[in-house]
Write a protein that holds these residues in place. Structure first.
Motif, PDB file in Angstrom:
ATOM      1  N   ASP A 145     -12.142   8.055   2.715  1.00  9.06           N
ATOM      2  CA  ASP A 145     -13.344   8.046   1.961  1.00  9.06           C
ATOM      3  C   ASP A 145     -13.515   6.984   1.152  1.00  9.06           C
ATOM      4  OD1 ASP A 145     -13.342  10.879  -0.092  1.00  9.06           O
ATOM      5  OD2 ASP A 145     -11.978   8.907   0.735  1.00  9.06           O
ATOM      6  N   LEU A 146     -12.836   6.306   0.456  1.00  7.35           N
ATOM      7  CA  LEU A 146     -13.102   5.529  -0.631  1.00  7.35           C
ATOM      8  C   LEU A 146     -13.238   3.059   0.530  1.00  7.35           C
ATOM      9  CD1 LEU A 146     -11.196   6.670  -3.180  1.00  7.35           C
ATOM     10  CD2 LEU A 146     -13.536   6.588  -3.785  1.00  7.35           C
ATOM     11  N   THR A 147     -13.770   2.577  -0.241  1.00 11.99           N
ATOM     12  CA  THR A 147     -13.532   1.435   0.288  1.00 11.99           C
ATOM     13  C   THR A 147     -14.043   0.335  -0.627  1.00 11.99           C
ATOM     14  OG1 THR A 147     -14.391   2.390   2.176  1.00 11.99           O
ATOM     15  CG2 THR A 147     -15.065   0.104   2.671  1.00 11.99           C
ATOM     16  N   THR A 201     -10.282  -2.721   2.166  1.00 10.57           N
ATOM     17  CA  THR A 201      -8.631  -1.923   2.136  1.00 10.57           C
ATOM     18  C   THR A 201      -9.845  -0.616   2.204  1.00 10.57           C
ATOM     19  OG1 THR A 201      -9.246  -1.644  -0.067  1.00 10.57           O
ATOM     20  CG2 THR A 201      -7.091  -3.308   0.970  1.00 10.57           C
ATOM     21  N   ARG A 202      -9.482   0.683   2.885  1.00  9.50           N
ATOM     22  CA  ARG A 202      -9.656   1.264   2.913  1.00  9.50           C
ATOM     23  C   ARG A 202      -8.631   3.001   2.720  1.00  9.50           C
ATOM     24  NH1 ARG A 202     -11.932  -1.395   7.102  1.00  9.50           N
ATOM     25  NH2 ARG A 202     -10.104  -0.859   7.969  1.00  9.50           N
ATOM     26  N   ALA A 203      -8.655   3.916   1.602  1.00  4.66           N
ATOM     27  CA  ALA A 203      -7.580   5.042   1.665  1.00  4.66           C
ATOM     28  C   ALA A 203      -8.762   6.285   1.397  1.00  4.66           C
ATOM     29  CB  ALA A 203      -7.735   4.508   0.343  1.00  4.66           C
ATOM     30  N   ASP A 204      -7.653   7.388   1.677  1.00  3.45           N
ATOM     31  CA  ASP A 204      -8.503   8.617   1.826  1.00  3.45           C
ATOM     32  C   ASP A 204      -8.215   9.328   0.678  1.00  3.45           C
ATOM     33  OD1 ASP A 204      -7.287  11.735   3.618  1.00  3.45           O
ATOM     34  OD2 ASP A 204      -8.890  11.923   2.000  1.00  3.45           O
ATOM     35  N   THR A 205      -8.567   9.290  -0.787  1.00  2.00           N
ATOM     36  CA  THR A 205      -8.546  10.236  -1.613  1.00  2.00           C
ATOM     37  C   THR A 205      -7.785  10.994  -1.957  1.00  2.00           C
ATOM     38  OG1 THR A 205     -10.811   9.648  -1.948  1.00  2.00           O
ATOM     39  CG2 THR A 205      -9.107  11.434  -3.809  1.00  2.00           C
ATOM     40  N   ALA A 206      -7.341  12.339  -1.283  1.00  2.00           N
ATOM     41  CA  ALA A 206      -6.585  13.116  -1.241  1.00  2.00           C
ATOM     42  C   ALA A 206      -4.639  12.483  -0.532  1.00  2.00           C
ATOM     43  CB  ALA A 206      -6.395  13.796   0.473  1.00  2.00           C
ATOM     44  N   SER A 246       0.931  -1.155   0.042  1.00  2.00           N
ATOM     45  CA  SER A 246       0.122  -0.355   0.037  1.00  2.00           C
ATOM     46  C   SER A 246       0.748   1.207   0.058  1.00  2.00           C
ATOM     47  CB  SER A 246      -1.223   0.133   0.989  1.00  2.00           C
ATOM     48  OG  SER A 246      -0.222   0.610   2.733  1.00  2.00           O
ATOM     49  N   GLN A 247       1.922   1.453   0.378  1.00  3.65           N
ATOM     50  CA  GLN A 247       2.834   2.716   0.488  1.00  3.65           C
ATOM     51  C   GLN A 247       2.325   3.397   1.460  1.00  3.65           C
ATOM     52  OE1 GLN A 247       3.700   3.516  -3.542  1.00  3.65           O
ATOM     53  NE2 GLN A 247       4.504   1.556  -4.572  1.00  3.65           N
ATOM     54  N   GLY A 248       2.028   3.407   2.097  1.00  5.56           N
ATOM     55  CA  GLY A 248       1.070   3.880   3.638  1.00  5.56           C
ATOM     56  C   GLY A 248      -0.077   4.643   2.852  1.00  5.56           C
ATOM     57  N   GLN A 249      -0.323   4.323   1.574  1.00  3.84           N
ATOM     58  CA  GLN A 249      -1.712   4.857   1.304  1.00  3.84           C
ATOM     59  C   GLN A 249      -2.947   4.070   1.290  1.00  3.84           C
ATOM     60  OE1 GLN A 249      -1.013   5.394  -2.762  1.00  3.84           O
ATOM     61  NE2 GLN A 249       1.291   6.510  -2.049  1.00  3.84           N
ATOM     62  N   LEU A 250      -2.853   2.638   2.085  1.00  2.00           N
ATOM     63  CA  LEU A 250      -4.360   1.954   2.181  1.00  2.00           C
ATOM     64  C   LEU A 250      -4.203   1.445   3.786  1.00  2.00           C
ATOM     65  CD1 LEU A 250      -4.382  -0.551  -0.433  1.00  2.00           C
ATOM     66  CD2 LEU A 250      -5.604   1.596  -0.373  1.00  2.00           C
ATOM     67  N   ALA A 251      -5.377   1.227   4.349  1.00  6.08           N
ATOM     68  CA  ALA A 251      -6.109   0.745   5.296  1.00  6.08           C
ATOM     69  C   ALA A 251      -6.548  -0.402   5.087  1.00  6.08           C
ATOM     70  CB  ALA A 251      -6.737   1.947   6.485  1.00  6.08           C
ATOM     71  N   GLY A 252      -5.943  -0.946   5.734  1.00  7.89           N
ATOM     72  CA  GLY A 252      -7.678  -2.771   5.527  1.00  7.89           C
ATOM     73  C   GLY A 252      -7.615  -3.658   6.126  1.00  7.89           C
ATOM     74  N   SER A 253      -8.592  -4.213   6.933  1.00  5.60           N
ATOM     75  CA  SER A 253      -8.888  -5.588   7.180  1.00  5.60           C
ATOM     76  C   SER A 253      -9.139  -7.080   6.542  1.00  5.60           C
ATOM     77  CB  SER A 253     -10.050  -4.920   7.911  1.00  5.60           C
ATOM     78  OG  SER A 253     -10.384  -4.012   8.740  1.00  5.60           O
ATOM     79  N   LEU A 254      -8.628  -7.380   7.811  1.00  3.78           N
ATOM     80  CA  LEU A 254      -8.878  -9.414   7.283  1.00  3.78           C
ATOM     81  C   LEU A 254      -9.689 -10.188   8.081  1.00  3.78           C
ATOM     82  CD1 LEU A 254      -7.732 -10.862   5.395  1.00  3.78           C
ATOM     83  CD2 LEU A 254      -5.866 -11.805   6.974  1.00  3.78           C
ATOM     84  N   ILE A 255     -10.404 -10.090   7.511  1.00  3.63           N
ATOM     85  CA  ILE A 255     -11.828 -10.904   8.459  1.00  3.63           C
ATOM     86  C   ILE A 255     -11.863 -12.421   7.539  1.00  3.63           C
ATOM     87  CG2 ILE A 255     -14.466 -11.048   8.119  1.00  3.63           C
ATOM     88  CD1 ILE A 255     -14.278  -8.022   7.258  1.00  3.63           C
ATOM     89  N   ALA A 256     -12.170 -13.390   8.829  1.00  2.00           N
ATOM     90  CA  ALA A 256     -12.590 -14.685   8.015  1.00  2.00           C
ATOM     91  C   ALA A 256     -13.869 -14.915   8.573  1.00  2.00           C
ATOM     92  CB  ALA A 256     -11.063 -15.748   9.417  1.00  2.00           C
TER      93      ALA A 256
END
Length: 778
Positions: A272-274, A290-295, A242-252
């Motif tokens: 604001d993007l998922t 995964t989640r990311a801030d557009t900016a 992600s290079q520091g641009q994506l947040a994320g969750s792993l769900i099982a």
């Protein structure tokens, strides 16, 4: 009256300027809104790409864990009396495999309650130390015997623990044993993590691979399990991709249908993007969110709309002012027109200078450049191109290009078909890179090997056409031939110490009884020597298959195929089933016999090796003429087959399918086959066998009548004496190396005695280092 007309003209200028100002501001606002919408669309696209990269990375890593675990299970299954030393050696590569999130790998065995004391004595005797088996409950227990830690965490050993008290683990163990495949467990906290503080405990999984013997009647021995920490795994993957641009969750998704958030990964910003994707892992499903801030996304943020609004406003004001000036001052407008005319003239002079400079560059460069229009008419041909091609006149008829320029395939004798020419492919819109073509004509009687890049002509040129850039790589190929000779000498020297090691090991085996403690160790030494010897042979074959000189001759395929099959069958052990095989009528071909034998031996050997336990191997070899000058050979088997997704990649170097993970091999055999066949101007492919298994097919030039047989060719289409010179150079290099080694053993030379290398075979590849005057004991 005149005064009123003059006033109307004076009022028309400001009115027109105001109209332009209003229209410009409206257009500017629309453009800024459009840029903002486009920026949002770009953010969505970048988010899709980054999410796809993260998902692919997660799936790739999971697949790698599974492949590594199954390989370890396959290695453990062949050891009937697995000791701690054996398990330590087999699992040591996992420490260097950089398995993200992997906590530990262990060996688990099933034990009934009444068998616990005997099992404890057995495993202690095999190197488990003072391990104590601690059963939980009654019935069948699942004890962890050997454990290798893969993470830098200091925790107590879990060897001897009974996994019977962990329903998630016992369920995965039973399922893996039932279906005989690797499975993944429900989420739980690793035993080795339960002694840590709650903040450091992670939701985890285990990958479970059953260990079955490869006998005709497989025997179950236990499981190899790999613990995976969810938070460490997700942070390791997203931290890189992600290079520091994506947040994320792993769900099982557990077996009972519940969804558990295994791990979260946060980055700065306000997402604001998922994106969310569900994928399979063994017999379970995981979901990556995964989640990311557009900016913070590259290319998806910026001040474009604001700049466009500000710039458009400024331009509108300038345009309104210009309209006002033009409307009120004809003389001023005329002066500006004259200034603009001068600028156009200056631009024209600059364009002419640039055109002259471009012509000078094309005349000066050493690479050849040819430009043609849609009909094949030559529009531009620089001097270097004419010099490399050995022609002074151009040919505008593509059907005559092969004859006019003397274009041949890299084998030096097959005329280059029109459809394969880079310019023709470029006219069809198909770019090409590094197409190797031999040019031989009266201007180039010795022949020259060219590397050609073809591209469709850019639409900015105003016409449909193609451009080709070519360079002389004859000397490069000769240099690569010298490197192949060097590789042969190095491989020869590498194998000489192996021959000495194996010879001494055979002598030691003859002097030791089979029940001696060192007998098994010496056997393993001999097996390791054989594996290293085979790897050197394979790497040397892969290195030389592309540039070693060819000895072309007419080859009768039928006796060669029979010889390869008989050689393969003669080396089978007494407990292996006798393969079934058929050989149909095979037309003669023109090829290098040694290289062609390597191709047949590899394909037939794979057909006999890659079969399911208990199945009888089968190989069918057939052939037919598919053109007046082409022969197609097919090698069909009844083995494990190749998945459709893997077929485009199996001819790549070091590529192996998951199905082949339990079989010995280096992943270079099919890559060598493709190199050899491409050297002969042929090709190779693979398809499913209708009766089950795989069907490989390859093409070769048909044998020519004796009186028309061409001269032997090398990589650069040199005459036969060049091929002989290359082979003599390899023999001479080996002889000089042997002389140096002999001199090193003379009195007064100093240093230890070094065994001289054996002479190389005619093809530059040595036989297997197994025969040394003493019978080889398997």
């Amino acid at each position: 009256m005149k005064r009123r007309e003059s006033g109307e003209r004076r009022a028309a200028g400001p009115l027109l300027a105001v109209t332009v100002l209003i229209a410009g501001l409206v257009v500017t606002a629309l453009v800024a809104a459009g840029l903002h919408a486009e920026q949002r669309d770009k953010a969505e696209q970048v988010m899709d790409q980054r999410h796809a990269m993260a998902l692919a990375a997660v799936q790739t890593e999971v697949g790698r864990y599974r492949a590594v675990l199954e390989t370890l299970a396959a290695g453990v299954s062949i050891d009937a009396e697995l000791t701690w030393d054996d398990f330590d050696i087999a699992s040591s590569p996992l420490e260097d495999a950089k398995l993200i999130g992997a906590a530990a790998v262990g060996y688990v065995v099933p034990v009934r309650t009444a068998e616990v004391p005997a099992a404890q004595r057995l495993w202690r005797a095999r190197g488990a130390g003072d391990m104590t088996l601690r059963p939980v409950g009654d019935g069948e227990h699942f004890f962890t015997i050997y454990t290798r830690l893969l993470a830098d965490t200091e925790v107590a050993s879990v060897s001897g623990s009974d996994l019977n008290g962990l329903p998630e683990l016992t369920a995965s163990l039973r399922e893996a044993r039932r279906i005989r495949q690797t499975v993944v467990s429900d989420t739980y906290v690793l035993l080795r993590d339960r002694g840590q503080p709650a903040s450091q405990q992670q939701q985890s999984f285990i990958f479970t691979a059953p260990v079955w013997t490869r006998a005709s009647t497989p025997e179950f021995r236990g499981w190899v399990v790999l613990g995976l920490r969810g938070r460490s795994f997700l942070s390791g993957i997203l931290g890189v991709t992600s290079q520091g641009q994506l947040a994320g969750s792993l769900i099982a998704e557990n077996t009972d249908g519940s969804r558990v958030v295994v791990a979260d990964w946060a980055v700065p910003g306000e997402p604001d993007l998922t994106r969310e994707s569900r994928f399979e892992v063994g017999d379970h499903h995981w979901t990556l969110v995964t989640r990311a801030d557009t900016a913070r996304l590259p290319g998806a943020s910026g001040n474009g709309p604001a700049v466009a609004l500000a710039g458009g406003t400024v331009l509108t004001l300038l345009l309104a002012w210009l309209v006002y000036v033009l409307a009120t001052g004809q003389a001023r407008a005329q002066a500006q027109v004259e200034v603009a005319t001068d600028e156009l003239r200056t631009a024209e002079r600059v364009s002419r200078r640039q055109a002259g400079l471009l012509g000078a560059v094309l005349t000066s460069i050493s690479d050849g450049v040819v430009v043609v229009d849609r009909t094949g008419r030559v529009l531009l041909h620089n001097p270097a191109g004419r010099r490399l091609q050995g022609v002074t006149e151009d040919c505008d008829d593509p059907r005559e290009w092969q004859r006019h320029y003397g274009a041949y395939r890299p084998d030096g004798k097959t005329p280059l078909p029109l459809d394969e020419m880079p310019l023709i492919r470029a006219l069809r819109g198909e770019p090409s890179d590094g197409v190797e073509v031999i040019i031989r004509n009266p201007g180039r009687p010795e022949g020259v090997l060219l590397s050609i890049d073809g591209r469709p002509l850019d639409v900015s040129a105003g016409l449909h056409g193609a451009v080709a850039v070519f360079r002389d790589i004859t000397e490069l190929r000769r240099y690569e031939t010298d490197l192949s000779i060097f590789a042969g000498v190095v491989a020869h020297d590498l194998k000489a110490p192996l021959s000495v090691v194996r010879g001494h090991a055979e002598i030691a085996l003859e002097d030791l009884p089979e029940d001696a403690d060192a007998w098994q160790s010496i056997q393993r030494i001999m097996l390791a020597v054989d594996r290293m010897d085979a790897l050197i042979e394979t790497l040397l074959a892969y290195t030389t298959a592309r540039h070693a000189p060819l000895r072309r001759t007419s080859v009768d395929l039928e006796p060669l195929v029979h010889e390869v099959i008989q050689g393969r069958i003669a080396h089978l052990r007494a407990d292996q089933p006798v393969p079934e095989w058929t050989v149909g009528p095979l037309p003669p071909v023109e090829a290098d016999p040694a290289m062609l034998r390597h191709v047949l031996d590899n394909l037939i050997g794979n057909a006999l090796k890659y079969v399911r336990p208990g199945d009888v191997p089968r190989v069918d070899v057939t052939g037919a003429s598919v053109a007046p000058d082409r022969v197609r050979i097919e090698v069909a088997d009844a083995g494990i087959g190749i998945p459709d997704a893997e077929k485009p990649h199996i001819f790549e170097s070091f590529h192996r399918t998951e199905e082949a993970a339990g079989y010995a091999g280096t992943g270079l055999g099919l890559a060598i086959c493709r190199r050899i066949l491409e050297r002969h101007g042929g090709d190779i492919g693979v398809a499913d066998n209708p009766g089950g298994g795989t069907r490989f097919h390859f093409t070769l030039p048909a044998a020519v009548p004796h009186e028309e047989e061409p001269t032997m060719t090398g990589t650069d289409n040199a005459p036969a004496d060049h091929d002989e010179a290359v082979r003599e150079a390899l023999d001479r290099a080996l002889a000089e190396r042997a002389a140096i080694m002999d001199a090193a053993q003379l009195p007064g030379m100093g240093g230890p005695s070094i065994p001289a290398s054996e002479p190389a075979e005619e093809s530059g590849l040595r036989r297997h280092a197994g025969a040394h005057g003493r019978p080889r004991r398997d």
